[in-house]
Design a protein around this motif. Structure first.
Motif, PDB file in Angstrom:
ATOM      1  N   ILE B 229      14.327  -4.529  16.337  1.00  0.00           N
ATOM      2  CA  ILE B 229      13.025  -4.730  15.764  1.00  0.00           C
ATOM      3  C   ILE B 229      12.598  -3.534  15.143  1.00  0.00           C
ATOM      4  CG2 ILE B 229      10.948  -5.601  15.231  1.00  0.00           C
ATOM      5  CD1 ILE B 229      11.936  -8.405  16.904  1.00  0.00           C
ATOM      6  N   ASP B 230      12.351  -2.770  16.200  1.00  0.00           N
ATOM      7  CA  ASP B 230      11.075  -1.282  15.863  1.00  0.00           C
ATOM      8  C   ASP B 230      12.230   0.170  14.743  1.00  0.00           C
ATOM      9  OD1 ASP B 230       8.839  -2.721  17.116  1.00  0.00           O
ATOM     10  OD2 ASP B 230       8.952  -0.900  18.896  1.00  0.00           O
ATOM     11  N   LEU B 231      13.419  -0.437  14.694  1.00  0.00           N
ATOM     12  CA  LEU B 231      14.580   1.052  14.651  1.00  0.00           C
ATOM     13  C   LEU B 231      14.885  -0.048  12.829  1.00  0.00           C
ATOM     14  CD1 LEU B 231      17.029   1.075  17.282  1.00  0.00           C
ATOM     15  CD2 LEU B 231      15.830   3.094  16.312  1.00  0.00           C
ATOM     16  N   LEU B 232      14.801  -1.336  12.522  1.00  0.00           N
ATOM     17  CA  LEU B 232      14.642  -2.482  11.435  1.00  0.00           C
ATOM     18  C   LEU B 232      13.425  -1.585  10.629  1.00  0.00           C
ATOM     19  CD1 LEU B 232      16.681  -4.914  12.256  1.00  0.00           C
ATOM     20  CD2 LEU B 232      17.715  -3.232  10.915  1.00  0.00           C
ATOM     21  N   ALA B 233      12.074  -1.682  11.835  1.00  0.00           N
ATOM     22  CA  ALA B 233      11.358  -1.327  11.003  1.00  0.00           C
ATOM     23  C   ALA B 233      11.193   0.083  10.482  1.00  0.00           C
ATOM     24  CB  ALA B 233       9.641  -1.680  11.571  1.00  0.00           C
ATOM     25  N   GLU B 234      11.482   0.718  11.256  1.00  0.00           N
ATOM     26  CA  GLU B 234      11.573   2.137  10.966  1.00  0.00           C
ATOM     27  C   GLU B 234      12.422   2.367   9.537  1.00  0.00           C
ATOM     28  OE1 GLU B 234      11.611   4.998  14.178  1.00  0.00           O
ATOM     29  OE2 GLU B 234      11.941   6.758  13.435  1.00  0.00           O
ATOM     30  N   ALA B 235      13.423   2.116   9.202  1.00  0.00           N
ATOM     31  CA  ALA B 235      14.654   2.234   8.359  1.00  0.00           C
ATOM     32  C   ALA B 235      13.863   1.582   7.312  1.00  0.00           C
ATOM     33  CB  ALA B 235      15.641   1.060   8.320  1.00  0.00           C
ATOM     34  N   GLY B 236      12.496   0.184   7.414  1.00  0.00           N
ATOM     35  CA  GLY B 236      12.446  -0.485   6.204  1.00  0.00           C
ATOM     36  C   GLY B 236      11.486   0.334   5.712  1.00  0.00           C
ATOM     37  N   ARG B 237      10.856   1.670   6.226  1.00  0.00           N
ATOM     38  CA  ARG B 237       9.041   2.058   5.777  1.00  0.00           C
ATOM     39  C   ARG B 237       9.761   3.169   5.394  1.00  0.00           C
ATOM     40  NH1 ARG B 237       7.171   0.642  10.999  1.00  0.00           N
ATOM     41  NH2 ARG B 237       8.182   2.494  12.223  1.00  0.00           N
ATOM     42  N   ILE B 238      10.837   3.748   5.681  1.00  0.00           N
ATOM     43  CA  ILE B 238      11.623   4.864   4.582  1.00  0.00           C
ATOM     44  C   ILE B 238      11.828   4.852   3.459  1.00  0.00           C
ATOM     45  CG2 ILE B 238      13.425   6.712   5.321  1.00  0.00           C
ATOM     46  CD1 ILE B 238      12.812   6.737   8.236  1.00  0.00           C
ATOM     47  N   ILE B 239      12.638   3.495   3.700  1.00  0.00           N
ATOM     48  CA  ILE B 239      13.614   3.072   2.254  1.00  0.00           C
ATOM     49  C   ILE B 239      11.733   2.505   1.010  1.00  0.00           C
ATOM     50  CG2 ILE B 239      14.382   0.585   1.119  1.00  0.00           C
ATOM     51  CD1 ILE B 239      16.252   0.659   4.279  1.00  0.00           C
ATOM     52  N   GLY B 240      10.702   2.104   1.865  1.00  0.00           N
ATOM     53  CA  GLY B 240       9.676   1.676   1.454  1.00  0.00           C
ATOM     54  C   GLY B 240       8.984   2.577   0.754  1.00  0.00           C
ATOM     55  N   LEU B 241       9.140   3.744   1.235  1.00  0.00           N
ATOM     56  CA  LEU B 241       8.776   5.087   0.471  1.00  0.00           C
ATOM     57  C   LEU B 241       9.469   5.213   0.032  1.00  0.00           C
ATOM     58  CD1 LEU B 241       7.145   7.438   3.070  1.00  0.00           C
ATOM     59  CD2 LEU B 241       5.948   5.313   1.594  1.00  0.00           C
ATOM     60  N   GLY B 242      11.558   5.895  -0.496  1.00  0.00           N
ATOM     61  CA  GLY B 242      12.068   5.377  -1.435  1.00  0.00           C
ATOM     62  C   GLY B 242      11.249   4.504  -2.608  1.00  0.00           C
ATOM     63  N   ILE B 243      11.024   3.289  -2.834  1.00  0.00           N
ATOM     64  CA  ILE B 243      10.556   2.975  -3.238  1.00  0.00           C
ATOM     65  C   ILE B 243       9.511   2.721  -4.029  1.00  0.00           C
ATOM     66  CG2 ILE B 243       9.950  -0.576  -3.455  1.00  0.00           C
ATOM     67  CD1 ILE B 243      12.645  -0.452  -1.467  1.00  0.00           C
ATOM     68  N   VAL B 244       8.444   3.106  -3.640  1.00  0.00           N
ATOM     69  CA  VAL B 244       7.034   3.827  -4.197  1.00  0.00           C
ATOM     70  C   VAL B 244       7.593   4.850  -5.021  1.00  0.00           C
ATOM     71  CG1 VAL B 244       5.193   4.590  -3.660  1.00  0.00           C
ATOM     72  CG2 VAL B 244       5.819   2.876  -1.790  1.00  0.00           C
ATOM     73  N   THR B 245       8.287   5.460  -4.982  1.00  0.00           N
ATOM     74  CA  THR B 245       9.149   6.758  -5.672  1.00  0.00           C
ATOM     75  C   THR B 245       9.578   6.214  -7.563  1.00  0.00           C
ATOM     76  OG1 THR B 245       9.295   8.386  -4.073  1.00  0.00           O
ATOM     77  CG2 THR B 245      10.532   8.872  -6.271  1.00  0.00           C
ATOM     78  N   ALA B 246      10.254   5.425  -6.608  1.00  0.00           N
ATOM     79  CA  ALA B 246      10.440   3.810  -7.965  1.00  0.00           C
ATOM     80  C   ALA B 246       9.637   3.276  -8.507  1.00  0.00           C
ATOM     81  CB  ALA B 246      12.010   3.366  -7.379  1.00  0.00           C
ATOM     82  N   LEU B 247       8.917   2.535  -8.029  1.00  0.00           N
ATOM     83  CA  LEU B 247       8.234   2.558  -8.531  1.00  0.00           C
ATOM     84  C   LEU B 247       6.678   3.241  -9.673  1.00  0.00           C
ATOM     85  CD1 LEU B 247       5.681   0.094  -6.074  1.00  0.00           C
ATOM     86  CD2 LEU B 247       7.705  -0.382  -7.549  1.00  0.00           C
ATOM     87  N   HIS B 248       6.562   4.474  -8.819  1.00  0.00           N
ATOM     88  CA  HIS B 248       5.575   5.581  -9.704  1.00  0.00           C
ATOM     89  C   HIS B 248       6.143   6.189 -10.569  1.00  0.00           C
ATOM     90  CE1 HIS B 248       3.475   5.865  -6.452  1.00  0.00           C
ATOM     91  NE2 HIS B 248       2.573   4.777  -6.833  1.00  0.00           N
ATOM     92  N   LEU B 249       7.947   6.224 -10.860  1.00  0.00           N
ATOM     93  CA  LEU B 249       8.780   6.987 -11.605  1.00  0.00           C
ATOM     94  C   LEU B 249       9.404   6.603 -13.072  1.00  0.00           C
ATOM     95  CD1 LEU B 249      10.267   9.397 -10.145  1.00  0.00           C
ATOM     96  CD2 LEU B 249       9.087   9.918 -11.317  1.00  0.00           C
ATOM     97  N   PHE B 250       9.526   4.682 -12.664  1.00  0.00           N
ATOM     98  CA  PHE B 250      10.640   3.298 -13.628  1.00  0.00           C
ATOM     99  C   PHE B 250       8.919   2.335 -13.519  1.00  0.00           C
ATOM    100  CE2 PHE B 250      13.615   5.273 -11.453  1.00  0.00           C
ATOM    101  CZ  PHE B 250      14.322   6.453 -12.062  1.00  0.00           C
ATOM    102  N   ASN B 251       8.458   2.187 -13.271  1.00  0.00           N
ATOM    103  CA  ASN B 251       7.679   1.147 -13.440  1.00  0.00           C
ATOM    104  C   ASN B 251       8.130  -0.436 -13.418  1.00  0.00           C
ATOM    105  OD1 ASN B 251       4.891   0.201 -15.611  1.00  0.00           O
ATOM    106  ND2 ASN B 251       5.104  -0.746 -13.697  1.00  0.00           N
ATOM    107  N   PRO B 252       9.246  -0.145 -12.412  1.00  0.00           N
ATOM    108  CA  PRO B 252      10.363  -1.465 -12.740  1.00  0.00           C
ATOM    109  C   PRO B 252       8.955  -3.020 -12.524  1.00  0.00           C
ATOM    110  CG  PRO B 252      10.529  -0.571 -10.701  1.00  0.00           C
ATOM    111  CD  PRO B 252       9.304   0.169 -10.859  1.00  0.00           C
ATOM    112  N   GLN B 253      10.575  -4.197 -13.089  1.00  0.00           N
ATOM    113  CA  GLN B 253       9.780  -5.497 -12.704  1.00  0.00           C
ATOM    114  C   GLN B 253       9.703  -6.182 -11.598  1.00  0.00           C
ATOM    115  OE1 GLN B 253      12.200  -5.935 -16.295  1.00  0.00           O
ATOM    116  NE2 GLN B 253      10.357  -8.045 -17.096  1.00  0.00           N
TER     117      GLN B 253
END
Lengths: 325, 325
Positions: B229-253
């Motif tokens: 569970i912790d390993l998936l959560a860590e991957a989720g946090r890193i993917i989440g940071l990539g998604i934050v980048t996408a939010l700030h650059l593309f402002n998607p729906q």
């Protein structure tokens, strides 16, 4: 027949207005202090007054009004959210206010977004259809043109390259802006001074670390101060990682870098270029890529505001600007 | 009158082909093993054969051929650069080869890019004009739709969200993919096993850490294993940071997440959502934002290849798809 455009640059310090003809010849230009500390009502009155100053005798000659304003703002609704350098401004519907006052369509864009349009229409990125513009000063802003159209997103909030999250130490999340804009450069210089590092900056601020800002670091670096050079290089590496992100997401033809900190020239650009070479996924992303200094000066936001109106808020292709101007 | 479209999904394992009518009703469908190990000539022969299998008696009925292929590829020139799972393929002009063979326009897109078109036309992002699609499996790929148009960049290399650089420890630069795709999750699980951590995964791989892959971690996490569970959560946090980048650059729906690792569901999605909430610059970026699982199954790339052809390589607005299908 194409008509004239009125452009406004609402800055924290200066308020500028201009009127352009259909081919972007300047017909009228005015400026005055924004007087931001006088509050919302006073600044709104000045914006209306300066528009009246550049307005032609016959309003029918004018197509629309373009406004460059500090973000965050919603370019779709024309609402200014709450810019740090405009005290008292909270969710101000500036677009609706100016439309009601002058009976003309109003397009509002954040200063970095419209600067991208300006550089693409008259500056360093002329003729390019895939452009990333980055401004590095007190903050880090950006404007992105993707296949000829400004990237605005669903609520006009897109292209915040300064707010790309980065992990700094021990999992702590910071951002490109917090680690590489002017205040970050100054902060590290002060820390080094306080730690007793040997640097010419100590004399330049008469021994007072609190006087240190990014401008001092830039001046010291130009005179060969090792610490100052290293501080700019560190900022360049962090900005470079932000640019690698932009390369991998947008695959642009050109990166244009403006803003006060960019005036340090190769002291900042060389580490940026090196970082991009080191971390680009594939040389294909570097093929034909140019990384260049912004070409337009103080009027970049005025030209950008005109370009914003000419492309109807960035919704139209910038090819429209070539036909127009 | 709109004509039929032929779609090809060239995968490392399976080769799929379909013919759709003008409103995306399936008219014919074929599949066969890609047989990638047989080399370039054999795979090219199979691609031509499978196209012939779904081709109608009269070629005049067909508008164009859309091909989904593994990246990196240049969608502007139709050249496949050198995909890790297609041995012997180096700068193969697949677009030109298929055009010459069938006398029809050919559009090629990378699998993650066309999946974004598929999800926007028939899947989780139907009706959305600002879409980020992310696939998490052996690698991390993405496809981005910005105001109705696929983001491809100057050479068709854009939208490589998996290759956003991130700083890990002591200034070392890694990437979202290297730290959060399936192999990274498996690597950390193996390290923990070797270090003697207590986990049900040890029994699941019969004591052999080398048997551990992301699938095992997912299964263990679903059964409540704390380390998994912790390993998936860590991957989720890193993917989440990539998604934050996408939010700030593309402002998607909408953010649509697909790929094998995404099948772990909330074990991955909950930490992603938490990271996005924690690190988005402003709540305005979260207003109306949805983060959802991909809706289309194995045929996502086939549907995407058809959508790619229908939008002429992503150059046309996806609104065209609504009219078409």
């Amino acid at each position: 027949m194409k008509k004239e455009i009125i452009a406004i640059d609402l800055g924290g310090t200066q308020l500028r207005a201009a009127r352009y003809d259909a081919t972007l010849n300047l017909l009228a230009r005015e400026h005055m202090p924004t007087g931001a500390d006088d509050g919302l009502a006073a600044v709104l009155a000045r914006i209306k007054a300066i528009i009246s100053l550049v307005m032609p005798a016959s309003r029918d000659q004018v197509d629309s009004i373009g406004i460059s304003a500090p973000g965050p703002l919603n370019s779709k609704t024309g609402v200014i959210v709450s810019p740090p350098n405009l005290p008292g401004w909270h969710h101000v519907p500036l677009g609706a206010i100016i439309e009601a006052a002058f009976g003309l369509p109003v397009y509002i864009g954040n200063d970095a977004n419209v600067a991208a349009l300006a550089e693409a229409s008259q500056g360093a990125a002329q003729g390019c259809r895939h452009v990333c513009y980055i401004t590095v000063s007190t903050g880090i802003g950006s404007g992105i043109i993707c296949d000829g159209r400004l990237v605005t997103g669903q609520a006009g909030l897109a292209a915040e390259l300064g707010h790309i999250p980065i992990i700094v130490a021990a999992g702590k999340v910071s951002s490109i802006e917090k680690e590489a804009a002017g205040p970050a450069i100054a902060r590290r210089a002060r820390q080094a001074l306080i730690a007793g590092d040997h640097t010419a900056m100590l004399a330049m601020v008469a021994g007072d670390p609190q006087q240190l800002d990014a401008r001092v670091v830039g001046a010291a670096a130009r005179h060969g101060d090792r610490l100052a050079i290293d501080l700019l290089a560190e900022a360049g590496r962090i900005i470079g990682l932000g640019i690698v992100t932009a390369l991998h997401l947008f695959n642009p033809q050109i990166i244009v870098i403006g803003g006060g900190v960019s005036k340090t020239g190769e002291l900042l650009f060389a580490p940026i270029r090196q970082t991009v070479r080191d971390h680009a996924l594939d040389s294909a992303f570097l093929g034909g890529l140019r990384i260049e200094a912004a070409a337009l000066g103080d009027d970049v936001a005025l030209v950008g505001a005109a370009a914003l109106a000419a492309t109807q808020g960035g919704d139209m292709d910038i090819g429209e600007l070539d036909q127009r101007f």
